[in-house]
Design a protein around this motif. Sequence first.
Motif, mmCIF file in Angstrom:
data_model
loop_
_atom_site.group_PDB
_atom_site.id
_atom_site.type_symbol
_atom_site.label_atom_id
_atom_site.label_comp_id
_atom_site.label_asym_id
_atom_site.label_seq_id
_atom_site.Cartn_x
_atom_site.Cartn_y
_atom_site.Cartn_z
ATOM 1 N N PHE A 101 62.862 41.482 90.595
ATOM 2 C CA PHE A 101 62.185 41.531 89.528
ATOM 3 C C PHE A 101 63.381 41.047 87.867
ATOM 4 C CE2 PHE A 101 61.164 45.103 91.683
ATOM 5 C CZ PHE A 101 60.268 45.975 91.563
ATOM 6 N N ALA A 102 63.484 39.685 88.492
ATOM 7 C CA ALA A 102 64.538 39.048 87.519
ATOM 8 C C ALA A 102 64.290 37.708 87.192
ATOM 9 C CB ALA A 102 66.219 39.058 88.318
ATOM 10 N N GLU A 122 62.257 34.717 83.691
ATOM 11 C CA GLU A 122 63.538 35.524 83.745
ATOM 12 C C GLU A 122 63.277 36.956 82.292
ATOM 13 O OE1 GLU A 122 67.708 34.757 82.354
ATOM 14 O OE2 GLU A 122 66.852 32.596 81.610
ATOM 15 N N ALA A 123 62.968 38.038 83.637
ATOM 16 C CA ALA A 123 62.647 39.316 82.985
ATOM 17 C C ALA A 123 63.938 39.777 81.924
ATOM 18 C CB ALA A 123 63.242 39.743 84.181
ATOM 19 N N ILE A 124 62.826 39.926 80.909
ATOM 20 C CA ILE A 124 63.677 40.750 79.412
ATOM 21 C C ILE A 124 64.369 41.615 79.768
ATOM 22 C CG2 ILE A 124 63.240 41.142 77.365
ATOM 23 C CD1 ILE A 124 61.115 38.713 77.355
ATOM 24 N N MET A 140 58.754 38.985 80.587
ATOM 25 C CA MET A 140 58.973 37.460 80.843
ATOM 26 C C MET A 140 59.161 35.875 79.950
ATOM 27 S SD MET A 140 59.010 38.744 83.870
ATOM 28 C CE MET A 140 59.927 37.028 85.019
ATOM 29 N N ARG A 141 60.459 36.059 80.103
ATOM 30 C CA ARG A 141 60.814 34.535 79.083
ATOM 31 C C ARG A 141 60.519 33.496 79.833
ATOM 32 N NH1 ARG A 141 62.697 34.811 74.711
ATOM 33 N NH2 ARG A 141 64.162 36.496 73.933
ATOM 34 N N THR A 142 60.000 32.500 79.625
ATOM 35 C CA THR A 142 59.519 31.373 79.775
ATOM 36 C C THR A 142 60.122 30.199 79.603
ATOM 37 O OG1 THR A 142 57.695 31.372 78.224
ATOM 38 C CG2 THR A 142 57.236 32.720 80.354
ATOM 39 N N ARG A 143 60.506 29.146 80.382
ATOM 40 C CA ARG A 143 61.389 27.650 80.234
ATOM 41 C C ARG A 143 60.604 26.612 80.575
ATOM 42 N NH1 ARG A 143 65.772 31.905 79.406
ATOM 43 N NH2 ARG A 143 66.517 31.222 76.466
ATOM 44 N N ARG A 161 54.586 39.459 82.889
ATOM 45 C CA ARG A 161 53.976 38.908 84.626
ATOM 46 C C ARG A 161 53.395 40.547 85.192
ATOM 47 N NH1 ARG A 161 57.034 39.465 90.121
ATOM 48 N NH2 ARG A 161 58.517 40.965 89.158
ATOM 49 N N ASP A 162 52.244 40.030 86.369
ATOM 50 C CA ASP A 162 52.089 41.588 86.705
ATOM 51 C C ASP A 162 51.196 41.380 88.374
ATOM 52 O OD1 ASP A 162 49.431 43.240 85.980
ATOM 53 O OD2 ASP A 162 48.381 41.784 87.192
#
Length: 229
Positions: A101-102, A122-124, A140-143, A161-162
């Motif tokens: 979840f993170a 990374e979970a927002i 989620m934040r994507t990098r 995310r699903d």
Amino acid sequence: DADDFLHPLPADNGLGDGLSETHFFGWNIPEENIMGLGLLWHRPNLKVASAGVWAWQGIKHHNLKCEIYDWNEFCTDDVLAGDLHDYRFPNSYHVRTIKPFAEHHVSYADPAHGNSIDVHYEAIMPPIVPAAGKNFEQPMRTRGSVTLRGRTYKVNGMTMRDRNWQQVRPLLPAPGPPISWVSGYFEDDLFFCLTAMDTPSMSPEWKDWAPVKDMADSAALACGWIHRD
């Protein structure tokens, strides 16, 4: 934390070949008109797992025109021996759950076609679980970076995310109109997600189709949520 991993049922569950569990990760680069996704689809009663990667730039009128369309359709679910902690398919699609979840990581490489994916998630905010209780959605934040046909692009954005589990998705066509899954993000303080159809009063192409011609506009929204501040 266990809900971020597989949800096995006894072998005599009686739910048939359509019993499904999915694991979805998206990413996008709006300024380059690029969208991509990775998906795992597990059918536990069949002991089959499918997974792959799609990525496209601009509008494509057929999936085979995408910059990446690489899908392993029939693998035994031995590929999930590491559960969703860590799995890799023959096409190199690789997912790791670093912290439930993170934090997650998705990678893929196809040197022959100049394609690769390396994205960290990374979970927002915490996951949103709809009333049925058999799936969740999580901003989620994507990098990271994505290379499409030899050209590399930086990924620095947001996605949804699903996860779905213990749902029955029959192998026959669904008796309903086309349905869309739509998500939106506005910095770090406003998110929404919905599963919906066109409203019949807007005259979609299917409005006179017998099974749904009397559908009310209010039925167009199957599920949705908004998270603010």
